[in-house]
Design an enzyme around this catalytic site. Structure first.
Site, PDB file in Angstrom:
ATOM      1  N   LYS A 125      31.482  19.667  47.580  1.00  0.00           N
ATOM      2  CA  LYS A 125      30.860  18.951  48.698  1.00  0.00           C
ATOM      3  C   LYS A 125      29.606  18.271  48.176  1.00  0.00           C
ATOM      4  O   LYS A 125      29.044  18.702  47.168  1.00  0.00           O
ATOM      5  CB  LYS A 125      30.484  19.942  49.807  1.00  0.00           C
ATOM      6  CG  LYS A 125      30.266  19.320  51.162  1.00  0.00           C
ATOM      7  CD  LYS A 125      31.554  19.085  51.926  1.00  0.00           C
ATOM      8  CE  LYS A 125      31.321  18.303  53.194  1.00  0.00           C
ATOM      9  NZ  LYS A 125      32.536  18.210  54.029  1.00  0.00           N
ATOM     10  N   ASP A 165      32.181  12.421  55.466  1.00  0.00           N
ATOM     11  CA  ASP A 165      31.796  13.536  56.337  1.00  0.00           C
ATOM     12  C   ASP A 165      30.800  12.916  57.320  1.00  0.00           C
ATOM     13  O   ASP A 165      30.813  11.693  57.518  1.00  0.00           O
ATOM     14  CB  ASP A 165      31.173  14.691  55.520  1.00  0.00           C
ATOM     15  CG  ASP A 165      30.997  15.973  56.349  1.00  0.00           C
ATOM     16  OD1 ASP A 165      31.984  16.689  56.545  1.00  0.00           O
ATOM     17  OD2 ASP A 165      29.871  16.251  56.801  1.00  0.00           O
TER      18      ASP A 165
HETATM   19  P1  NDP Z   1      30.563  11.524  62.185  1.00  0.00           P
HETATM   20  O1  NDP Z   1      29.311  11.151  61.497  1.00  0.00           O
HETATM   21  O2  NDP Z   1      31.646  10.519  62.320  1.00  0.00           O
HETATM   22  O3  NDP Z   1      30.247  12.088  63.638  1.00  0.00           O
HETATM   23  C1  NDP Z   1      29.417  13.179  63.828  1.00  0.00           C
HETATM   24  C2  NDP Z   1      29.232  13.397  65.316  1.00  0.00           C
HETATM   25  O4  NDP Z   1      28.531  14.607  65.516  1.00  0.00           O
HETATM   26  C3  NDP Z   1      28.399  12.309  65.959  1.00  0.00           C
HETATM   27  O5  NDP Z   1      28.758  12.172  67.304  1.00  0.00           O
HETATM   28  C4  NDP Z   1      26.990  12.872  65.818  1.00  0.00           C
HETATM   29  O6  NDP Z   1      26.064  12.342  66.735  1.00  0.00           O
HETATM   30  C5  NDP Z   1      27.227  14.333  66.074  1.00  0.00           C
HETATM   31  N1  NDP Z   1      26.215  15.119  65.369  1.00  0.00           N
HETATM   32  C6  NDP Z   1      25.898  15.080  64.048  1.00  0.00           C
HETATM   33  N2  NDP Z   1      24.906  15.901  63.750  1.00  0.00           N
HETATM   34  C7  NDP Z   1      24.551  16.467  64.913  1.00  0.00           C
HETATM   35  C8  NDP Z   1      23.577  17.412  65.272  1.00  0.00           C
HETATM   36  N3  NDP Z   1      22.736  17.929  64.350  1.00  0.00           N
HETATM   37  N4  NDP Z   1      23.488  17.777  66.568  1.00  0.00           N
HETATM   38  C9  NDP Z   1      24.349  17.261  67.490  1.00  0.00           C
HETATM   39  N5  NDP Z   1      25.296  16.356  67.208  1.00  0.00           N
HETATM   40  C10 NDP Z   1      25.383  15.968  65.945  1.00  0.00           C
HETATM   41  O7  NDP Z   1      31.099  12.824  61.409  1.00  0.00           O
HETATM   42  P2  NDP Z   1      32.562  13.476  61.431  1.00  0.00           P
HETATM   43  O8  NDP Z   1      33.190  13.268  62.748  1.00  0.00           O
HETATM   44  O9  NDP Z   1      33.248  13.058  60.213  1.00  0.00           O
HETATM   45  O10 NDP Z   1      32.195  15.020  61.238  1.00  0.00           O
HETATM   46  C11 NDP Z   1      31.991  15.901  62.333  1.00  0.00           C
HETATM   47  C12 NDP Z   1      32.190  17.331  61.883  1.00  0.00           C
HETATM   48  O11 NDP Z   1      33.515  17.504  61.391  1.00  0.00           O
HETATM   49  C13 NDP Z   1      31.271  17.804  60.748  1.00  0.00           C
HETATM   50  O12 NDP Z   1      30.996  19.181  60.910  1.00  0.00           O
HETATM   51  C14 NDP Z   1      32.138  17.619  59.514  1.00  0.00           C
HETATM   52  O13 NDP Z   1      31.737  18.456  58.439  1.00  0.00           O
HETATM   53  C15 NDP Z   1      33.493  18.041  60.071  1.00  0.00           C
HETATM   54  N6  NDP Z   1      34.659  17.578  59.331  1.00  0.00           N
HETATM   55  C16 NDP Z   1      34.867  16.248  59.107  1.00  0.00           C
HETATM   56  C17 NDP Z   1      36.012  15.838  58.434  1.00  0.00           C
HETATM   57  C18 NDP Z   1      36.345  14.400  58.268  1.00  0.00           C
HETATM   58  O14 NDP Z   1      37.462  14.121  57.809  1.00  0.00           O
HETATM   59  N7  NDP Z   1      35.494  13.456  58.615  1.00  0.00           N
HETATM   60  C19 NDP Z   1      36.961  16.811  57.875  1.00  0.00           C
HETATM   61  C20 NDP Z   1      36.680  18.175  58.245  1.00  0.00           C
HETATM   62  C21 NDP Z   1      35.555  18.524  58.918  1.00  0.00           C
HETATM   63  P3  NDP Z   1      25.016  11.214  66.255  1.00  0.00           P
HETATM   64  O15 NDP Z   1      25.798   9.967  66.142  1.00  0.00           O
HETATM   65  O16 NDP Z   1      23.985  11.184  67.326  1.00  0.00           O
HETATM   66  O17 NDP Z   1      24.466  11.695  64.937  1.00  0.00           O
END
Ligand code: NDP
Length: 444
Positions: A125, A165
């Site tokens: 990661k 991510d």
């Molecule tokens: P994105 O950046 O596309 O979206 C993240 C979302 O979560 C946004 O809506 C963001 O809001 C919100 N968010 C981020 N940080 C916080 C926080 N500290 N408090 C509240 N809301 C928050 O990321 P992903 O959708 O790719 O990832 C989301 C989760 O899924 C993560 O935990 C990631 O590790 C996990 N994941 C992702 C994969 C992938 O293929 N992308 C695979 C497996 C797991 P805002 O826009 O306001 O920051």
């Protein structure tokens, strides 16, 4: 003190100030007790001591120039955790909260998740404390180029293959791929989540969210339930959340709430996903704008209140520790029957305990969100073969992988005397494959 507890104590004392890493290690290791009781050879070979220590950790300076001509400095990370079963694989996170402990927790989880996919990929990661929010495209490009100017030394199609991510989507992957190709003068599948015109796989964008819903649907089927007619609450409105919502809706569910880091929207008639996609994927705006377009919906500041909304199924898809014990109790009180983790480690240990004691079906992240990395692995295969599969082909492979993971996890839990505990099943099944490979490869 048991072998497991000894190793946990060592991890805590040797990695100070990394609470998320301690949490992830504890969560995995404590469920491995039944395995270690029968597999003394793992202890003799120091498997636990080795598996909690990354094979390599790189931390580097990322200097870049902003639109005002000022020099900015961020910190870059890549933690290459375990390569026993394949090249390191795992995403890059760009978020101001990123530090070594966060990357290590994510990298550690990734080892077992990747093992569960059944494809040959190790765990890693990386990321940076850079915040893409509010930056111009030019600034994001210059940052990504500077980041890759160091990272390129450590990665490669057969060495380490990063992906996206939080904060890293197709735009960032594109800029990083361009810089890698320029420096190395090779066109290879060194990153996944690429655009479709330069080696990306169909369904990769949708994969984590779709995979999550395939997994949860399989889990529900064991109780004679499904997404059809269910009310669903999804936190986040990023890549995982949007495509979890899309697949849940395709299966007949009504998604009533989504969020971002500022607050959440509640739309009793069902969230209009096209609006969310337009706001988040195209305009990069805040979720609160949703109510300007759909005035019947409500917007609430703050993230945690989303778990107070009554639902049948909750899918936390934003970030770690976003669903705590209070949220878990609210969900139980309101009759929630299943929780599926789209984000990594979104539920606190206390929240998981509440689900367990109240019979809520619980799909743990490392199994339930493995569809993203599994499809990244399919992207690597397509890149190696220099061909691309159709949407239907990839989606059907993804569905099969998720169903296999579910069955493997369920059966493993049963085999080790913790029937119904999918968290234990996932940890044990993911661990054994990696541990056996480490055993075979000697002390390295
Ligand atoms: P994105 O950046 O596309 O979206 C993240 C979302 O979560 C946004 O809506 C963001 O809001 C919100 N968010 C981020 N940080 C916080 C926080 N500290 N408090 C509240 N809301 C928050 O990321 P992903 O959708 O790719 O990832 C989301 C989760 O899924 C993560 O935990 C990631 O590790 C996990 N994941 C992702 C994969 C992938 O293929 N992308 C695979 C497996 C797991 P805002 O826009 O306001 O920051």
């Amino acid at each position: 003190m048991s072998y497991v507890q000894e190793v946990i104590q060592q991890v805590i004392s040797r990695n100070p100030g990394e609470p998320e890493f301690h949490q992830a290690v504890k969560e995995v290791l404590e469920t491995l007790e039944p395995v270690l009781q029968v597999r003394r050879d793992y202890q003799q070979a120091g498997i636990l001591e080795r598996i909690v220590e990354p094979e390599r950790q790189v931390i580097f300076r990322v200097p870049w120039v902003d639109d005002q001509g000022r020099v900015q400095v961020n910190r870059g990370f890549r933690v290459e955790f375990n390569s026993a079963i394949g090249p390191y694989k795992g995403g890059l996170r760009f978020h101001p909260s990123v530090n070594l402990g966060i990357i290590k927790f994510l990298g550690f989880e990734q080892i077992f998740k990747n093992s569960l996919t059944g494809t040959p990929i190790g765990g890693g990661k990386g990321g940076s404390d850079f915040d893409p929010k509010g930056k111009s495209d030019g600034e994001v490009m210059r940052f990504c180029q500077s980041f890759m100017t160091e990272l390129y030394r450590h990665i490669g199609a057969n060495t380490d293959v990063p992906a996206g991510d939080i904060g890293v989507g197709s735009r960032e992957i594109g800029y990083m791929f361009g810089q890698y190709k320029r420096i190395r003068n090779v066109f290879e599948g060194v990153l996944t989540g690429k655009g479709l015109t330069y080696g990306g796989s169909l369904v990769r964008k949708e994969a984590t969210g779709y995979g999550l819903v395939f997994f949860v649907n399989e889990m529900l089927a064991d109780r004679g339930r499904s997404f059809d007619g269910a009310t669903v609450v999804i936190s986040g409105s990023g890549n995982v959340a949007i495509y979890a919502a899309e697949k849940a809706m395709q299966l007949g569910a009504k998604v009533v709430a989504m969020s971002d880091s500022n607050g959440y929207v509640y739309d009793a008639e069902g969230i209009k996903l096209d609006t969310v996609k337009q706001l988040k994927e195209v305009e990069r705006k805040r979720i609160r704008e949703y109510v300007n377009i759909h005035p019947r919906a409500e917007y609430h500041e703050g993230c945690k209140g989303i778990w107070n909304i009554p639902c049948d199924i909750a899918l936390p898809c934003a970030t770690q520790n976003e669903l705590d014990v209070d949220g878990a109790r609210e969900l139980v009180k309101n009759g929630c029957i299943a929780v599926g983790e789209g984000a990594n480690m979104p539920s606190t240990p206390e929240a998981i305990e509440v689900f367990k004691t109240n019979g809520v079906l619980f799909a743990p992240a490392k199994a339930a969100n493995a569809g993203g990395v599994a499809t990244s692995s399919l992207e690597m295969s397509q890149n190696s073969m220099r061909l691309s599969w159709s949407f239907e082909e990839v989606e059907s492979k993804l569905r099969d992988i998720m169903i296999n993971i579910y069955r493997n996890v369920r059966e493993t839990a049963r085999e080790y005397g913790c029937e119904g505990d999918l968290l234990a099943g996932a940890n044990i099944a993911g661990f054994i494959k990696v541990a056996d490979a480490m055993l075979a490869q000697g002390v390295v």
